[in-house]
Design a protein around this motif. Structure first.
Motif, short mmCIF file in Angstrom:
data_model
loop_
_atom_site.label_atom_id
_atom_site.label_comp_id
_atom_site.label_asym_id
_atom_site.label_seq_id
_atom_site.Cartn_x
_atom_site.Cartn_y
_atom_site.Cartn_z
N HIS A 96 1.04 -1.28 -0.06
CA HIS A 96 0.11 0.10 0.00
C HIS A 96 0.85 1.17 -0.04
O HIS A 96 0.39 2.24 -0.14
N CYS A 97 2.17 1.12 0.06
CA CYS A 97 3.00 2.30 0.29
C CYS A 97 3.16 3.12 -1.13
O CYS A 97 3.10 2.56 -2.18
N THR A 98 3.05 4.34 -0.89
CA THR A 98 3.09 5.22 -2.39
C THR A 98 4.50 6.03 -2.25
O THR A 98 5.07 6.64 -1.12
N HIS A 115 8.22 -3.38 -9.16
CA HIS A 115 7.77 -3.63 -7.80
C HIS A 115 6.58 -3.25 -7.57
O HIS A 115 5.73 -3.66 -6.51
N GLU A 116 5.67 -2.79 -8.68
CA GLU A 116 4.27 -2.41 -8.70
C GLU A 116 3.89 -1.47 -7.47
O GLU A 116 3.17 -1.49 -6.75
N VAL A 117 5.08 -0.62 -7.21
CA VAL A 117 4.88 0.53 -6.27
C VAL A 117 4.21 1.76 -6.84
O VAL A 117 4.86 2.12 -8.09
N ARG A 118 3.54 2.42 -6.21
CA ARG A 118 2.75 3.60 -6.90
C ARG A 118 3.79 4.79 -6.63
O ARG A 118 4.29 5.07 -5.62
N LEU A 119 4.02 5.58 -7.71
CA LEU A 119 4.95 6.57 -7.79
C LEU A 119 4.01 7.88 -7.93
O LEU A 119 3.54 7.83 -9.06
N LEU A 120 4.44 9.04 -7.50
CA LEU A 120 3.59 10.35 -7.72
C LEU A 120 4.77 11.47 -7.89
O LEU A 120 5.57 11.57 -6.88
N GLU A 121 4.81 12.22 -8.80
CA GLU A 121 5.69 13.46 -9.09
C GLU A 121 5.05 14.67 -8.87
O GLU A 121 4.22 14.91 -9.53
N LEU A 122 5.44 15.22 -7.72
CA LEU A 122 4.60 16.29 -7.23
C LEU A 122 4.82 17.57 -8.04
O LEU A 122 3.67 18.44 -8.31
#
Length: 299
Positions: A96-98, A115-122
């Motif tokens: 669940h980690c972002t 690794h199917e980790v959610r990545l958000l670029e601010l």
């Protein structure tokens, strides 16, 4: 509030300190890595070393504005030790980690994707980019004043690109009484420039507009101020390149011609780190809060 949310920060500059402080004030559980030489300690924050064990308990992982380089190295101006983000670290993150960063390079994107980790670029967010354009423009004006023997008022200025930074830059120059010309690539931006009282032209015609220019502020991240353009400019002109590295100017030829050309990425973190940090902090807290609400609604 961010009560119960464990946020891990890996490295970062003065902007990140403001983000850390804001998250702590919002009652998050905050762990920081890469700040062992920071003189001012932030209350309610635990100071850690990078490990898979630490990351396995993270709900949110926050990287510096510039993320990491293409080897995974993370900027740590407040530490004597180097930090490197590795495959094993992403593997340790809970599902669940972002991961949040300002901008991500291919290495980080690939690592998160694998690794199917959610990545958000601010910095992709309009609100962050628009607010950030203010310290960027102010910093560019400081550079212009420091590197010219004349006032901004009455000077002949060209702004290349009317995106979020370019628009604020042109408006700031106009407010100081400069003659502003705007190099644009679309009819929409041509019309916007004209409505704002700037003199618009298409960037493909740039060489026809530089013979008397005093200052060029470039925001276009592709080679646009070429040797051909530079050959038509007066030697007294100054170029301030605000585009992401490597910028959009032929710096080698500019130096050969004796034209001062300055690459100036990351100005918000240099000229106004507190303001720039609060812009990022507010966006981050809002995003985390929204995610908590979505999870709660789904339960």
């Amino acid at each position: 509030m961010l009560t119960g949310v464990h946020i891990v920060f890996l490295g970062g500059d003065a902007r990140q300190i403001e983000v850390i402080r804001k998250c702590s004030e919002m009652d998050a559980t905050v762990s920081v890595v890469g700040f062992d030489k920071l003189n001012e300690r932030v209350l309610g924050v635990s100071w850690e070393r990078l490990s898979s064990e630490l990351l396995s308990a993270a709900d949110v992982l926050v990287l510096p504005v510039v993320g990491c380089d293409d080897t995974g190295a993370i900027q740590t101006p407040y530490s004597g030790e180097s930090l490197k983000l590795l495959d094993e670290h992403l593997a340790a993150l809970p599902s669940h980690c972002t991961v949040y960063t300002g901008m991500a390079k291919p290495y980080l994107r690939s690592l998160c994707a694998s690794h199917e980790v959610r990545l958000l670029e601010l910095l992709d967010r309009d609100d962050v980019a628009i607010f950030n354009s203010i310290p960027t423009a102010e910093g560019a004006l400081v550079m212009a004043i420091q590197n010219t023997p004349f006032t901004i008022h009455g000077s002949d200025c060209i702004v290349l690109g009317l995106g979020r930074t370019g628009f604020t830059m042109a408006k700031s120059l106009q407010g100081l009484g400069a003659k502003v010309r705007a190099g644009v690539r679309s009819e929409k931006d041509f019309a916007r420039a004209e409505v704002m009282g700037w003199e618009p032209f298409l960037t493909r015609d740039l060489e026809d507009h530089v013979r008397s220019v005093d200052l060029i502020f470039n925001t276009i991240p592709t080679m646009i101020v070429t040797a051909q353009i530079l050959s038509r400019m007066p030697q007294s002109a100054v170029i301030i390149d605000l585009a992401s590295a490597p910028g959009g100017c032929d710096f080698r030829y500019a130096e050969k011609r004796g034209i001062k050309a300055l690459l100036a990425p990351g100005l918000p973190g240099i000229v106004a780190p507190k303001t720039a940090g609060m812009i990022i902090a507010n966006a981050l807290v809002q995003l985390i809060s929204d995610e908590i609400k979505i999870r709660g609604d789904g339960e």
